[in-house]
Write an enzyme that holds these catalytic residues in place. Structure first.
Site, short mmCIF file in Angstrom:
data_model
loop_
_atom_site.label_atom_id
_atom_site.label_comp_id
_atom_site.label_asym_id
_atom_site.label_seq_id
_atom_site.Cartn_x
_atom_site.Cartn_y
_atom_site.Cartn_z
N CYS A 115 0.81 -1.23 0.00
CA CYS A 115 0.00 0.00 0.00
C CYS A 115 0.84 1.27 0.00
CB CYS A 115 -0.96 -0.02 1.17
SG CYS A 115 -2.12 -1.39 1.05
N HIS A 256 -3.40 6.99 2.06
CA HIS A 256 -3.79 5.68 1.51
C HIS A 256 -5.17 5.34 2.09
CE1 HIS A 256 -3.97 1.52 0.56
NE2 HIS A 256 -3.85 1.13 1.80
N ASN A 286 -10.07 -0.61 -0.83
CA ASN A 286 -8.61 -0.47 -0.78
C ASN A 286 -8.03 -1.04 -2.08
OD1 ASN A 286 -5.88 -0.65 -0.32
ND2 ASN A 286 -6.06 -1.60 1.70
O1 UT7 Z 1 -3.92 -1.33 3.26
C1 UT7 Z 1 -3.24 -2.33 3.91
C2 UT7 Z 1 -3.47 -2.32 5.30
N1 UT7 Z 1 -4.73 -2.84 5.73
C3 UT7 Z 1 -5.38 -2.16 6.63
O2 UT7 Z 1 -5.00 -1.05 6.95
C4 UT7 Z 1 -6.55 -2.79 7.32
C5 UT7 Z 1 -6.43 -2.60 8.79
N2 UT7 Z 1 -7.46 -3.23 9.56
C6 UT7 Z 1 -8.77 -2.90 9.48
O3 UT7 Z 1 -9.15 -2.06 8.69
C7 UT7 Z 1 -9.73 -3.53 10.43
O4 UT7 Z 1 -9.01 -4.21 11.43
C8 UT7 Z 1 -10.73 -4.50 9.78
C9 UT7 Z 1 -11.73 -3.72 8.94
C10 UT7 Z 1 -10.01 -5.50 8.89
C11 UT7 Z 1 -11.51 -5.26 10.82
O5 UT7 Z 1 -12.18 -4.34 11.65
P1 UT7 Z 1 -12.13 -4.50 13.23
O6 UT7 Z 1 -13.00 -3.46 13.80
O7 UT7 Z 1 -10.68 -4.50 13.63
O8 UT7 Z 1 -12.81 -5.90 13.46
P2 UT7 Z 1 -12.19 -7.21 14.09
O9 UT7 Z 1 -11.19 -7.80 13.17
O10 UT7 Z 1 -11.79 -6.91 15.49
O11 UT7 Z 1 -13.46 -8.11 14.12
C12 UT7 Z 1 -14.60 -7.78 14.90
C13 UT7 Z 1 -15.67 -8.79 14.64
C14 UT7 Z 1 -15.17 -10.22 14.71
O12 UT7 Z 1 -16.18 -11.03 15.29
P3 UT7 Z 1 -16.04 -11.48 16.83
O13 UT7 Z 1 -14.76 -12.23 16.90
O14 UT7 Z 1 -16.02 -10.20 17.61
O15 UT7 Z 1 -17.26 -12.33 17.01
C15 UT7 Z 1 -15.03 -10.62 13.25
O16 UT7 Z 1 -15.21 -12.00 13.05
O17 UT7 Z 1 -16.17 -8.61 13.32
C16 UT7 Z 1 -16.16 -9.85 12.63
N3 UT7 Z 1 -15.97 -9.59 11.23
C17 UT7 Z 1 -16.99 -9.38 10.38
N4 UT7 Z 1 -18.32 -9.35 10.59
C18 UT7 Z 1 -19.10 -9.09 9.52
C19 UT7 Z 1 -14.81 -9.52 10.54
N5 UT7 Z 1 -15.06 -9.25 9.25
C20 UT7 Z 1 -16.42 -9.16 9.14
C21 UT7 Z 1 -17.28 -8.91 8.06
N6 UT7 Z 1 -18.61 -8.88 8.30
N7 UT7 Z 1 -16.84 -8.68 6.81
#
Ligand code: UT7
Length: 331
Positions: A115, A256, A286
């Site tokens: 990225c 980004h 992204n």
């Molecule tokens: O460009 C390269 C770099 N990449 C990034 O900068 C991405 C950085 N990370 C992020 O943007 C975020 O961490 C994410 C968008 C990927 C995830 O968001 P989050 O608020 O950190 O969620 P999480 O990973 O802590 O997950 C929270 C919950 C989980 O469920 P439990 O374990 O709390 O029951 C996940 O399983 O959300 C669940 N979850 C989803 N639910 C519905 C994860 N993905 C999804 C989804 N739909 N697509």
């Protein structure tokens, strides 16, 4: 910065026509429009049709950027392509684009910084122009992320899209815009948090690697999120301070686009006026190397970016890589 001044002389972007909405993803994985929008800010992303590759997107953006600069492909001395989704391992995407656009006097190469590829490529190309080695460089940021995304993994498949952006970087005339400074970093300790494990020399492609779904993006989202917020603020502050500037001096902050919450959090900590921050992730997701040119393009079209404006580009990505480029907009 040494050597002669360099500036972005033109900008063009291209995204494939097909749109993948959050509603479409609801039918593929266990997710919801509400979750995606709240957690990431994304509503839709553009996805290629089968058989369309990164160089195809890059050629579209590059051709338009060269024409917009009032140049022909033969004026280009070097082509730097930032991508993590080259058409193939080799030849490089830069070679494929050089041939397709007919840049007969150019050499070039691909640059792998995920990225951060666009900021890295801009800085790299700028050195060739600043040194006098070339008068015009072509910088392309292009990725077909849909080719390495696991559409069974809801934690990653909702995030990414496909797209390309290109700029021509030329020697700047006095009074024009200019690249003022840059700041780049690598923190290789972050490697495991965001990677594609197989297909390289460590784990060559095999039935096993395919069965184990190792040819897809793997991400520890929370780790990447925290690093991105902290590092975006840190390197943005450093490059501004070194130039005797403050966040209040900026006319536009172009991050980004990985997550709306990352951008808002980093810019709030930095103290940038939210009106000076461009966010267009809702339409593209992204797109890795293409997010910054896509955001710049939207800023130009919306009349939010004018000649002479002070602009800070910032990126954090897999590696970890991080980069900022401080510039005065040139057209
Ligand atoms: O460009 C390269 C770099 N990449 C990034 O900068 C991405 C950085 N990370 C992020 O943007 C975020 O961490 C994410 C968008 C990927 C995830 O968001 P989050 O608020 O950190 O969620 P999480 O990973 O802590 O997950 C929270 C919950 C989980 O469920 P439990 O374990 O709390 O029951 C996940 O399983 O959300 C669940 N979850 C989803 N639910 C519905 C994860 N993905 C999804 C989804 N739909 N697509």
């Amino acid at each position: 910065m040494s050597g002669r001044a360099t500036a972005i002389a033109s900008l063009a972007t291209y995204v494939p026509p097909r749109v993948l909405t959050n509603a479409d993803l609801e039918k593929i994985v266990d997710t919801s429009d509400e979750w995606i929008l709240q957690r990431t800010g994304i509503r839709e992303r553009h996805i290629v049709d089968p058989g369309v590759a990164t160089s195809d997107l890059g050629v579209e953006a590059a051709t338009r950027a060269i024409a917009a600069a009032g140049l022909t492909p033969d004026d280009i001395g070097v082509i730097v392509v930032g991508t993590v989704t080259p058409d193939m391992f080799f030849p490089s995407t830069a070679c494929l684009i050089q041939h397709r656009i007919g840049a007969h006097h150019a050499w070039g190469f691909d640059l792998s910084a995920a990225c951060s590829a666009f900021t890295y490529a801009l800085t790299t190309a700028s050195q060739f122009v600043a040194s006098g080695a070339h008068d015009h460089a072509l910088v392309v940021g292009a990725d077909v992320m849909s080719s390495i995304i696991d559409y069974k993994d809801r934690a990653t498949c909702v995030l990414f899209g496909d797209g390309a952006g290109a700029v021509v970087l030329s020697a700047a005339n006095p009074g024009q815009g200019a690249i003022l400074d840059f700041e780049h970093e690598v923190d290789g300790g972050g490697g495991p948090a965001l990677c594609m494990p197989a297909g390289g020399s460590r784990k060559p492609s095999s039935h096993e690697t395919v069965d184990q779904r190792l040819h897809y993006v793997k991400q520890d989202g929370a780790t990447v999120f925290k690093f991105a917020v902290r590092k975006t603020e840190e390197i943005a502050r450093r490059v501004l301070e070194r130039n005797g500037m403050t966040p209040g001096d900026l006319d536009l902050f172009v991050s980004h686009q990985a997550n709306r919450r990352i951008i808002l959090s980093a810019t709030e900590k930095l103290g940038v006026d939210p009106e000076k921050v461009i966010i267009n992730i809702e339409r593209f997701g992204n797109t890795t190397a293409a997010t910054i040119p896509l955001a710049l393009n939207d800023a130009v079209r919306a009349g939010r970016l004018k000649k002479g404006d002070l602009v800070l580009l910032a990126s954090v990505g897999a590696g970890f890589t991080a980069g900022t480029v401080l510039l005065r907009w040139g057209f």
